[in-house]
Design a protein around this motif. Sequence first.
Motif, mmCIF file in Angstrom:
data_model
loop_
_atom_site.group_PDB
_atom_site.id
_atom_site.type_symbol
_atom_site.label_atom_id
_atom_site.label_comp_id
_atom_site.label_asym_id
_atom_site.label_seq_id
_atom_site.Cartn_x
_atom_site.Cartn_y
_atom_site.Cartn_z
ATOM 1 N N SER A 1 19.254 -11.619 -25.407
ATOM 2 C CA SER A 1 18.594 -12.463 -24.320
ATOM 3 C C SER A 1 19.688 -12.941 -23.543
ATOM 4 C CB SER A 1 18.104 -13.822 -25.057
ATOM 5 O OG SER A 1 18.883 -14.556 -25.518
ATOM 6 N N LEU B 1 10.828 -11.706 -25.871
ATOM 7 C CA LEU B 1 9.844 -12.134 -26.928
ATOM 8 C C LEU B 1 10.454 -11.554 -28.247
ATOM 9 C CD1 LEU B 1 6.650 -10.674 -25.401
ATOM 10 C CD2 LEU B 1 7.023 -13.136 -26.182
ATOM 11 N N ALA C 1 11.057 -17.582 -26.254
ATOM 12 C CA ALA C 1 9.644 -16.844 -26.114
ATOM 13 C C ALA C 1 8.813 -16.848 -24.647
ATOM 14 C CB ALA C 1 8.799 -16.711 -27.351
ATOM 15 N N GLY D 1 13.001 -20.901 -30.577
ATOM 16 C CA GLY D 1 12.280 -19.810 -30.537
ATOM 17 C C GLY D 1 11.075 -19.838 -29.574
ATOM 18 N N GLY E 1 12.861 -14.392 -29.302
ATOM 19 C CA GLY E 1 11.889 -15.491 -29.833
ATOM 20 C C GLY E 1 11.584 -15.425 -31.341
ATOM 21 N N CYS E 2 11.342 -14.049 -31.432
ATOM 22 C CA CYS E 2 10.783 -13.884 -33.064
ATOM 23 C C CYS E 2 12.214 -14.033 -34.100
ATOM 24 C CB CYS E 2 10.397 -12.595 -33.232
ATOM 25 S SG CYS E 2 8.661 -12.343 -32.250
ATOM 26 N N ALA F 1 9.490 -14.947 -21.444
ATOM 27 C CA ALA F 1 9.067 -13.631 -21.068
ATOM 28 C C ALA F 1 8.034 -13.659 -20.098
ATOM 29 C CB ALA F 1 8.611 -12.970 -22.194
#
Length: 391
Positions: free
Chosen positions: A16, A154, A75, A71, A157-158, A78
């Motif tokens: 990121s 995304l 996310a 997270g 975030g996962c 995005a």
Amino acid sequence: MTAAGAAVSEFGNALSLLVLLFWATPISSLLVAAVLVAELLPFVLGAPLAGLLVDRLPNRRLLIIALLCQGVAIAAIAPLMGQPVFVVALVFASGCGRAIAQPCISALVPHIAGEENSTRAYALLGTTRSVGNIAGVTGGALLAGFFGHPAAMLIDGCTFLAYAVLLAFVRSERRPSGEHSERPSAMAGIRHVRRDSVLFAAILGLACFVGATVVINVADPAFVRFVLHGNEFLLGAMQACWMVGILFGNRVAARLVSASQLAQALAITGMTTGVAVLIPATFPFVAAAVIGWFIGGVSNGVDNVAMNAIVRSRTPEQMRGRAFAAVGSMVTGANLVGTAAAGGLLLVMGPRAVFAVGGTGAFVAGAVCLVFVRRALKREESPAVAELSSN
């Protein structure tokens, strides 16, 4: 489980950050600085509260909550990458979670590995984080190139969700003991660091050379793009060289035992980091940048492990959360100042000149730190002499 989760999380962090820096660079150098400041500001503003939470709540559970918050925030970036203001705000929200997670994992490690194995455990944690970072800056560049920047966010975030799930299988827990009224205040960690002359000299020196070196974080994308004429793949490769260096630095730091070794190692790494940054500033070629970034990574690996180890060894267990948070706030505060200054420096000078300024500052700060650390160690070893000299 903890080390594996840290690797997964660092993969996402590296991915990121690479994406956000390359996304922000064509827009404005000030936006690059704003993203980095938003990530770091919670460490400075929230250090007393974060340390207090770590010393009052079960650490494993608190860490899981902090990771889930990170997270969600990452996310959410995005679909909002066309709105820089919202991106910066969400990076700040993620930083709030990280400001709690960092002292939390540092205080939890001795309970997982045992006090006598803590330095090696910090080195192992640093190694797995480095592996995750290497995967993030290399694989992340590929993911961003093929699937686009929003998809990369995304995925990041996962990774926090994956880390939280892995922590659910960890049985070790740090449960702060005693009644709340019996515990020191939120500012006790800062007072503790200030009273310990060796710890204070080492950490203050670390903060100074970090503040000088961090200007390259803002200048790095511009250096790659405009001086080396590269793209995000070259930026990722350079960062990977830094992370490979950290792997070697972690192994070196794992052998440090005494407070004297740890404190002096922190000072020396300031000097070697300065040299590492000055190499590409002097020789603006890809090969020189690779060599410099590897040396910088080795230095970074040593000081990361040494910082955690010296704080643990010189802090009572019941207040380690606040001590780690206080040290984090000092180092991150310097990081924040350097990051903000770098945005302005890039407006008046080129990235190569910014590298020269940062490298020189780091080398000088490390040399001065070494002098003060050795004086503090000498006073500690000979308190009677120190008392006579003060009279």
